[in-house]
Structure formats: structure tokens, C-alpha cells
Design an enzyme around this catalytic site. Structure first.
Site, PDB file in Angstrom:
ATOM      1  N   THR A 160      -4.104  -5.284   2.731  1.00 42.98           N
ATOM      2  CA  THR A 160      -5.231  -4.770   3.537  1.00 42.98           C
ATOM      3  C   THR A 160      -6.285  -5.724   3.576  1.00 42.98           C
ATOM      4  OG1 THR A 160      -4.591  -2.641   2.727  1.00 42.98           O
ATOM      5  CG2 THR A 160      -6.760  -2.780   3.732  1.00 42.98           C
ATOM      6  N   VAL A 213      -2.088   0.101  -3.312  1.00 40.36           N
ATOM      7  CA  VAL A 213      -1.087   1.262  -2.942  1.00 40.36           C
ATOM      8  C   VAL A 213      -1.674   2.516  -2.417  1.00 40.36           C
ATOM      9  CG1 VAL A 213       0.730   2.282  -3.844  1.00 40.36           C
ATOM     10  CG2 VAL A 213       0.516   0.137  -4.539  1.00 40.36           C
TER      11      VAL A 213
HETATM   12  N1  GLY Z   1      -3.763   0.082   1.231  1.00 43.06           N
HETATM   13  C1  GLY Z   1      -2.935   0.028   2.582  1.00 43.06           C
HETATM   14  C2  GLY Z   1      -1.701   1.020   2.558  1.00 43.06           C
HETATM   15  O1  GLY Z   1      -1.345   1.434   1.567  1.00 43.06           O
HETATM   16  O2  GLY Z   1      -1.350   1.087   3.369  1.00 43.06           O
END
Ligand code: GLY
Length: 303
Positions: A160, A213
Site C-alpha cells: 500500500t 495486512v
Molecule cells: N493494506 C492493504 C491490504 O491489505 O489490502
């Protein structure tokens, strides 16, 4: 005294290999340059949009062109956006027809009374309705992702991209964009388009963007938690550390490496991560700035 306008950006909590380190740091510098210019001319909303668009175009980062592939070898993009003045939020998921889903998320923040979240196929239809640069789904895929997919490598590197900013009028804004977790199941949605999990912005309280995550960040409501902790009186760095502590399982087993950037309405900020690294940086209109790949990895010991 009014706080100094500032922008903070990150290129993803995770692990950055030595051969990609400089490319990540250059991507952060470019995002800060573009974001800072927009901050001075157009305020916090323009700043975070421009910074994230810059990182969506950076092919080593997990966003836009160069994003992580799903289990079937395709890219689908999620993005989020929030304006602190109105607390209107926008989210999009499953985008395959533009490398700049952040533009769609910003548009969604102008829909309805509170903003809106939309998924595929409406998110791609929206891209075709709006004046955004379009691409073919295959244009989002780059060679190093194909190679990783062929090896069935689960490690996406860094996760991200995101930006937060405070402008001269005291307005804050948040934007973020992602390809999601590597080899994700098709249709999986992470935290990035989910208000409160991946992002939060409120002119009265502060602004935060999370990375890592998504399932952990959604479970813990990490971005909202960070800003609630700031409102309850914690310093930015302590709030970031406490919110990240909640992403670590009770046994102390860190199942999901995560990170946050957060900014208070008086211009104090924190960059913190439990992951091995998180390329990130900040820049103020006074000319001060800093770019690094490893920041504070302190987490509060108590939940
Ligand atoms: N942090 C991005 C995702 O888990 O999709």
C-alpha cells in the site's frame, strides 16, 4: 500560532529488498515534492491526491501500475480518500481500468451525505464516466510481479501507499491506494478502501493512514483507533505505538506486520511500523524534510 503545513507519505509497511531500496526512497522523494507543491497551491486534499498519484506511477510500489498480483495473476486495485473538513470518505475496490484509483476514491468522497464505498464492476464503470486516465488491465502488470507470481512468492515486498497532510487553513486529508496482499483471492478487499481501518481524517482530531495486512487493520480499526488515542490525550508517537500494539496478537505473535503515519491538528506527526521497514518521509513548507526506509519500530507493551 498556526501550525506549519506538512505532508507525510509512506510507500508501504513490509520488507524492501536491498536492490529496490533506492527506488523506493526516490519514489517517496518524488511523492513529497509533488505533494508539497500541491499543498502550497491547493491545500491538503490536492496534496494527498498528488502524492498518491505519484506513488501509483512508481512501479516498485504496491499500488497502481506495478501492484501485487492476485492468485490468478491479475491486478485489482483498492483506494480510499477522506477530507477532514467534512469527514466525507470515499472508497473503491476491484479497479482494473485505471492506474489511479485514488481519483475514483476522491470522487466517491463527494457522493451522498457521507461519501461512499463502491466495488467492481461499478468502480470500473465509474472510471469510464470520469475524466481519469484509463488503461487495460494488463497495463497494470510489471515484469518483477510476473516473476514473483511464477515463483508463487507470497511476499509482496511493501504494502500500500498513503499520504496525509495538514494545510495552512487547518484542513487535513488522507489518501491511500493498493494492489492488496500478494496472491490474494480474486474479489478480496483489504483495509485501504475501508474508512476507520485504513484511513481517518477529521479537522478536529487529526489524520491517519495505515498499511499492512488488511485483515488485521480492519479487525482493529487501526486508523480510527490512532486518532481516538490522540483525542484522549496521547502524543502522536504514543498513539501510533499503542494502535500498532493492538495489531500484535495476545501471545505476542505478530501475524500481520503493519505501519501507520499520523498527524495531529497542531502539526505533530508519527511514522511507526511493526514491519521490517516502511519507506516513508515528511516535508514541511518551511523546507525541512526527511526520507528513510526504517522508522520507529517501538510498540507500546500494553494493549
Ligand atoms: N493494506 C492493504 C491490504 O491489505 O489490502
Amino acid at each position: 500560532m498556526k501550525p506549519q503545513p506538512v505532508i507525510v507519505v509512506h510507500g508501504g509497511a513490509g520488507r524492501v529488498s536491498e536492490d529496490r531500496r533506492e527506488a523506493f526512497l526516490d519514489g517517496i522523494r518524488e511523492a513529497l515534492d509533488r505533494g508539497l507543491e500541491a499543498l502550497e497551491s491547493g491545500g491538503s486534499i490536492a496534496a494527498v491526491r498528488e502524492a498518491v498519484m505519484s506513488m501509483e506511477a512508481c512501479e516498485v510500489m504496491n499500488a497502481g501500475r506495478g501492484a501485487a498480483l492476485d492468485v490468478e495473476g491479475n491486478v485489482s486495485l483498492d483506494a480510499g480518500f477522506m477530507e477532514g473538513a467534512t469527514r466525507r470518505f470515499g472508497g473503491v475496490t476491484g479497479v482494473t481500468s485505471t492506474m489511479h484509483p485514488v481519483l475514483l476514491a476522491q470522487h466517491m468522497a463527494s457522493r451522498g451525505d457521507f461519501g461512499q464505498l463502491i466495488g467492481a464492476p461499478a468502480s470500473d464503470e465509474l472510471a469510464h464516466e470520469l475524466d481519469v486516465p484509463l488503461c487495460r488491465p494488463e497495463d497494470l502488470i510489471v515484469e518483477h510481479r510476473r516473476a514473483a507470481h511464477a515463483e508463487n512468492a507470497h511476499d509482496a515486498g511493501a504494502d500500500t501507499v498513503g499520504a496525509i497532510a495538514l494545510d495552512a487553513d487547518g484542513h487535513v486529508a488522507a489518501a491511500l491506494s493498493t494492489g492488496g496482499t500478494n496472491v490474494k483471492p480474486p474479489g478480496r478487499i483489504g483495509d485501504s478502501p475501508i474508512v476507520g481501518a485504513g484511513f481517518w481524517a477529521d479537522d478536529e482530531e487529526g489524520v491517519c493512514v495505515a498499511s499492512g495486512v488488511g485483515e488485521v487493520l480492519m479487525r482493529e480499526g487501526t486508523a480510527r483507533r490512532c486518532i481516538r488515542l490522540v483525542s484522549s490525550g496521547l502524543a502522536a508517537t504514543d498513539a501510533a505505538a499503542a494502535a500498532l500494539a493492538a495489531t500484535v496478537d495476545y501471545e505476542g505473535d505478530q501475524r500481520g506486520p503493519c505501519g501507520v503515519i499520523l498527524l495531529t491538528v497542531d502539526g505533530r506527526f508519527a511514522i511507526n511500523h511493526t514491519s521490517e521497514s516502511m519507506p516513508a518521509g515528511w516535508a514541511g513548507v518551511d523546507g525541512n524534510s526527511e526520507v528513510r526506509d526504517v522508522w520507529s519500530r517501538t510498540i507500546a507493551v500494553e494493549r
